[in-house]
Each structure stands twice: as C-alpha cells, then as structure tokens.
Motif scaffolding. Structure first.
Motif, PDB file in Angstrom:
ATOM      1  N   ARG A 172     -28.492  28.603   7.601  1.00 55.21           N
ATOM      2  CA  ARG A 172     -29.033  29.766   6.890  1.00 55.21           C
ATOM      3  C   ARG A 172     -28.247  31.041   7.218  1.00 55.21           C
ATOM      4  NH1 ARG A 172     -30.075  33.994   9.824  1.00 55.21           N
ATOM      5  NH2 ARG A 172     -31.585  34.722   8.275  1.00 55.21           N
ATOM      6  N   THR A 173     -27.470  31.055   8.308  1.00 54.60           N
ATOM      7  CA  THR A 173     -26.738  32.260   8.690  1.00 54.60           C
ATOM      8  C   THR A 173     -25.313  32.261   8.158  1.00 54.60           C
ATOM      9  OG1 THR A 173     -28.049  32.427  10.721  1.00 54.60           O
ATOM     10  CG2 THR A 173     -26.014  33.703  10.628  1.00 54.60           C
ATOM     11  N   THR A 174     -24.573  31.202   8.455  1.00 52.57           N
ATOM     12  CA  THR A 174     -23.149  31.175   8.087  1.00 52.57           C
ATOM     13  C   THR A 174     -22.838  30.241   6.938  1.00 52.57           C
ATOM     14  OG1 THR A 174     -22.725  29.507   9.798  1.00 52.57           O
ATOM     15  CG2 THR A 174     -22.409  31.813  10.426  1.00 52.57           C
ATOM     16  N   GLY A 175     -23.862  29.684   6.310  1.00 47.39           N
ATOM     17  CA  GLY A 175     -23.654  28.861   5.127  1.00 47.39           C
ATOM     18  C   GLY A 175     -22.941  27.564   5.436  1.00 47.39           C
ATOM     19  N   ALA A 176     -22.054  27.156   4.528  1.00 42.45           N
ATOM     20  CA  ALA A 176     -21.331  25.892   4.678  1.00 42.45           C
ATOM     21  C   ALA A 176     -19.987  26.151   5.354  1.00 42.45           C
ATOM     22  CB  ALA A 176     -21.120  25.237   3.326  1.00 42.45           C
ATOM     23  N   THR A 177     -19.739  25.443   6.456  1.00 45.23           N
ATOM     24  CA  THR A 177     -18.454  25.526   7.144  1.00 45.23           C
ATOM     25  C   THR A 177     -18.058  24.124   7.576  1.00 45.23           C
ATOM     26  OG1 THR A 177     -19.512  25.951   9.298  1.00 45.23           O
ATOM     27  CG2 THR A 177     -18.877  27.866   7.986  1.00 45.23           C
ATOM     28  N   CYS A 178     -16.775  23.878   7.625  1.00 43.64           N
ATOM     29  CA  CYS A 178     -16.278  22.541   7.962  1.00 43.64           C
ATOM     30  C   CYS A 178     -15.251  22.616   9.074  1.00 43.64           C
ATOM     31  CB  CYS A 178     -15.644  21.882   6.734  1.00 43.64           C
ATOM     32  SG  CYS A 178     -16.761  21.662   5.336  1.00 43.64           S
ATOM     33  N   GLY A 179     -15.070  21.495   9.761  1.00 36.93           N
ATOM     34  CA  GLY A 179     -14.085  21.425  10.825  1.00 36.93           C
ATOM     35  C   GLY A 179     -13.990  20.021  11.372  1.00 36.93           C
ATOM     36  N   VAL A 180     -13.186  19.872  12.412  1.00 40.55           N
ATOM     37  CA  VAL A 180     -12.949  18.557  12.985  1.00 40.55           C
ATOM     38  C   VAL A 180     -13.980  18.237  14.058  1.00 40.55           C
ATOM     39  CG1 VAL A 180     -11.383  19.422  14.775  1.00 40.55           C
ATOM     40  CG2 VAL A 180     -11.180  17.052  13.971  1.00 40.55           C
ATOM     41  N   SER A 181     -14.357  16.972  14.151  1.00 39.89           N
ATOM     42  CA  SER A 181     -15.261  16.495  15.192  1.00 39.89           C
ATOM     43  C   SER A 181     -14.460  16.008  16.384  1.00 39.89           C
ATOM     44  CB  SER A 181     -16.128  15.351  14.651  1.00 39.89           C
ATOM     45  OG  SER A 181     -16.731  14.639  15.715  1.00 39.89           O
ATOM     46  N   TYR A 182     -14.960  16.310  17.593  1.00 42.17           N
ATOM     47  CA  TYR A 182     -14.336  15.802  18.814  1.00 42.17           C
ATOM     48  C   TYR A 182     -15.046  14.547  19.314  1.00 42.17           C
ATOM     49  CZ  TYR A 182     -12.341  20.490  18.719  1.00 42.17           C
ATOM     50  OH  TYR A 182     -11.691  21.639  18.338  1.00 42.17           O
ATOM     51  N   GLY A 183     -16.085  14.143  18.602  1.00 40.74           N
ATOM     52  CA  GLY A 183     -16.829  12.955  18.986  1.00 40.74           C
ATOM     53  C   GLY A 183     -17.747  13.198  20.173  1.00 40.74           C
ATOM     54  N   ASP A 184     -18.406  12.129  20.619  1.00 41.35           N
ATOM     55  CA  ASP A 184     -19.331  12.196  21.752  1.00 41.35           C
ATOM     56  C   ASP A 184     -18.537  11.969  23.033  1.00 41.35           C
ATOM     57  OD1 ASP A 184     -21.396  12.125  23.529  1.00 41.35           O
ATOM     58  OD2 ASP A 184     -22.460  10.431  22.614  1.00 41.35           O
ATOM     59  N   ILE A 185     -17.772  12.968  23.426  1.00 44.51           N
ATOM     60  CA  ILE A 185     -16.842  12.808  24.550  1.00 44.51           C
ATOM     61  C   ILE A 185     -17.551  12.682  25.895  1.00 44.51           C
ATOM     62  CG2 ILE A 185     -14.927  13.929  23.357  1.00 44.51           C
ATOM     63  CD1 ILE A 185     -15.577  16.498  24.811  1.00 44.51           C
ATOM     64  N   LEU A 186     -18.810  13.105  25.975  1.00 44.39           N
ATOM     65  CA  LEU A 186     -19.559  13.024  27.228  1.00 44.39           C
ATOM     66  C   LEU A 186     -20.547  11.867  27.224  1.00 44.39           C
ATOM     67  CD1 LEU A 186     -20.317  16.826  27.810  1.00 44.39           C
ATOM     68  CD2 LEU A 186     -18.425  15.461  28.729  1.00 44.39           C
ATOM     69  N   ASN A 187     -20.537  11.084  26.153  1.00 44.51           N
ATOM     70  CA  ASN A 187     -21.473   9.963  26.024  1.00 44.51           C
ATOM     71  C   ASN A 187     -22.917  10.441  26.241  1.00 44.51           C
ATOM     72  OD1 ASN A 187     -22.125   7.274  25.508  1.00 44.51           O
ATOM     73  ND2 ASN A 187     -22.119   6.743  27.677  1.00 44.51           N
ATOM     74  N   SER A 188     -23.251  11.524  25.564  1.00 37.66           N
ATOM     75  CA  SER A 188     -24.544  12.185  25.782  1.00 37.66           C
ATOM     76  C   SER A 188     -25.413  12.235  24.534  1.00 37.66           C
ATOM     77  CB  SER A 188     -24.303  13.615  26.257  1.00 37.66           C
ATOM     78  OG  SER A 188     -23.586  14.348  25.262  1.00 37.66           O
ATOM     79  N   GLN A 189     -25.022  11.509  23.488  1.00 35.09           N
ATOM     80  CA  GLN A 189     -25.693  11.546  22.188  1.00 35.09           C
ATOM     81  C   GLN A 189     -25.543  12.912  21.527  1.00 35.09           C
ATOM     82  OE1 GLN A 189     -29.669  10.235  23.275  1.00 35.09           O
ATOM     83  NE2 GLN A 189     -29.088   8.096  23.035  1.00 35.09           N
ATOM     84  N   GLN A 190     -24.540  13.648  21.994  1.00 38.66           N
ATOM     85  CA  GLN A 190     -24.194  14.926  21.389  1.00 38.66           C
ATOM     86  C   GLN A 190     -22.703  14.948  21.090  1.00 38.66           C
ATOM     87  OE1 GLN A 190     -25.722  17.806  24.268  1.00 38.66           O
ATOM     88  NE2 GLN A 190     -27.363  18.309  22.833  1.00 38.66           N
ATOM     89  N   VAL A 191     -22.386  15.478  19.922  1.00 35.20           N
ATOM     90  CA  VAL A 191     -21.006  15.566  19.450  1.00 35.20           C
ATOM     91  C   VAL A 191     -20.582  17.027  19.450  1.00 35.20           C
ATOM     92  CG1 VAL A 191     -19.550  15.274  17.389  1.00 35.20           C
ATOM     93  CG2 VAL A 191     -21.183  13.482  18.048  1.00 35.20           C
ATOM     94  N   PHE A 192     -19.346  17.303  19.818  1.00 40.00           N
ATOM     95  CA  PHE A 192     -18.780  18.632  19.657  1.00 40.00           C
ATOM     96  C   PHE A 192     -18.010  18.659  18.344  1.00 40.00           C
ATOM     97  CE2 PHE A 192     -18.524  18.695  24.531  1.00 40.00           C
ATOM     98  CZ  PHE A 192     -19.799  19.235  24.622  1.00 40.00           C
ATOM     99  N   ALA A 193     -18.205  19.708  17.562  1.00 39.73           N
ATOM    100  CA  ALA A 193     -17.534  19.813  16.265  1.00 39.73           C
ATOM    101  C   ALA A 193     -17.087  21.252  16.040  1.00 39.73           C
ATOM    102  CB  ALA A 193     -18.462  19.368  15.140  1.00 39.73           C
ATOM    103  N   GLN A 194     -15.867  21.428  15.575  1.00 40.35           N
ATOM    104  CA  GLN A 194     -15.300  22.755  15.394  1.00 40.35           C
ATOM    105  C   GLN A 194     -15.749  23.340  14.054  1.00 40.35           C
ATOM    106  OE1 GLN A 194     -13.430  23.887  18.118  1.00 40.35           O
ATOM    107  NE2 GLN A 194     -13.981  25.837  17.175  1.00 40.35           N
ATOM    108  N   VAL A 195     -17.053  23.588  13.951  1.00 37.86           N
ATOM    109  CA  VAL A 195     -17.603  24.230  12.757  1.00 37.86           C
ATOM    110  C   VAL A 195     -18.241  25.548  13.176  1.00 37.86           C
ATOM    111  CG1 VAL A 195     -17.980  22.102  11.461  1.00 37.86           C
ATOM    112  CG2 VAL A 195     -19.771  22.922  12.987  1.00 37.86           C
ATOM    113  N   CYS A 196     -18.121  26.545  12.355  1.00 41.98           N
ATOM    114  CA  CYS A 196     -18.644  27.870  12.662  1.00 41.98           C
ATOM    115  C   CYS A 196     -20.172  27.871  12.611  1.00 41.98           C
ATOM    116  CB  CYS A 196     -18.096  28.887  11.666  1.00 41.98           C
ATOM    117  SG  CYS A 196     -18.849  30.529  11.802  1.00 41.98           S
TER     118      CYS A 196
END
Length: 219
Positions: free
Chosen positions: A137-161
């Motif tokens: 709702r703040t920055t609308g649609a943004t896209c970027g690359v995913s770094y995957g679940d590098i910490l095996n924590s069920q969380q993904v890092f993704a380079q999206v604004c």
C-alpha cells in the motif's frame, strides 16, 4: 384519487426497495496488496493485505503481518474508509509474524488483482536468483532478485523496495503468491526485504485448527 394514491405508494415502494438492494449489493473490494487500517484503543496502523480467501468453515479470511495488529483490532479498507470496519483480527501467530483477519463476508468482495499484481495461486518459496515482485500500500509494485532462504529460517531475502505500511504485502512469482513482507534490513528500499514464505504460514495455520485453517484463495 384512490387509484392515484395507490400508484404513488407502489412507485415509492419500488424506488425505496431498489435503493435498499443497491446498498446491500455494495461491498468493499479487497485483494493481495490492498491497504488496511487496523485500530484498537485509539491506535491506528496502516498495513497491507497478503491474501484473502475462505477457510474450511466457510469464513472469509485474510492475512497480514503479525506486528500490524493485535487480536480484537478492527480492520477497515484504507481506500474505502467510508465503509467503516469490515473485519477484525482473530488470531496472531508470533513465530511467523502473521495476523489472521476474519472479514464480514456480506461486506467484502475478494478480488484477484490489485494494481498491477494478480494472484491466482499459492507457490513454493522464492529461490536464489529468481525475480519476484511485491504489491504494497505504500510503495506499490516493485520487483527484484530473490536471495532465497539463505538462513534456512522459512524466510527469504528479496531485493524489492519496501517501506513502512508495506508490511503484509504479498510477494509474487508471476501470479503465484510465495510470501509475505515482514521487514526490511538496513534501510527502506535499500536493504533487502524479509519475506516469510506463505507455504510455511499456511501450514502453521492448518496445524492450529482455528480460523483460517484450510485457507483457499477465493478470487
């Protein structure tokens, strides 16, 4: 004269009846990426809806980030504030930073598309080097690359604004929603977004057996 009065009465009945039907038919449209206003005890928080659907009990359920609200918070549509409250937070899963919202089915119309994002299915977590997008709702649609679940924590890092208010925003691969925005690292729109994978969230909700169990997208 009597005929005239009867005719006027019928006409008024038709006009008033038609107005009532039109009012009853008006529902607030909400989908993944819609802005939400969560309120309790004078505290107002703006966040984004992740997905909306129906659980096995037939309830209309939505998800957003858990830090956005507490159980009992009322929920309204940011874009249709005149409609008032259309749901409330009924459960929070702290381990997944997820809040479960039960909407009034008679007042909410689930939609598949918000902005440029369309959600038709739930997908597996984003993998390394995949392109993903988010709708907030703040920055609308943004896209970027995913770094995957590098910490095996069920969380993904993704380079999206992402920025404040984008919490809960759906992260998609094509038209499949793969995660929920929960935070960002370092600074808004600079550091990567922290995205909890939706498969894990839905599994935890199913295991709880409460509202949202068996959630399936309805739009």
């Amino acid at each position: 004269m009597r005929v005239l009065l009867v005719g006027l009465a019928v006409l008024c009945s038709l006009v008033l009846g038609g107005g009532a039907q039109a009012s009853a038919a008006e529902r607030v449209e909400l989908g993944g990426g819609s802005g939400l206003v969560l309120t309790q005890d004078g505290r107002e928080t703006l966040c984004s809806l992740t997905v909306i659907g129906a659980d096995t009990a037939g309830r209309t359920i939505g998800l957003t980030a858990g830090h956005c609200g507490r159980v009992g918070d009322t929920v309204a549509s940011e874009s249709d504030s005149a409609a008032g409250d259309v749901g409330s937070v009924v459960a929070v899963l702290p381990a997944y930073d997820t809040a479960i919202i039960q909407f009034d089915a008679e007042r909410v119309a689930p939609v598949a598309s918000v902005g440029s994002t369309t959600i038709t299915a739930v997908g597996d977590p984003a993998r390394l080097a995949e392109t993903v997008c988010k709708q907030g709702r703040t920055t609308g649609a943004t896209c970027g690359v995913s770094y995957g679940d590098i910490l095996n924590s069920q969380q993904v890092f993704a380079q999206v604004c992402v920025n404040a208010g984008d919490s809960g925003a759906p992260v998609v691969r094509g038209t499949s929603v793969v995660g929920m925005v929960n935070a960002y690292l370092v600074a808004p729109c600079i550091g990567p977004a922290v995205v909890t994978d939706l498969v894990s969230i839905l599994r935890a909700i199913d295991e709880s057996g409460g509202p949202g169990a068996g959630l399936r997208l309805t739009a």
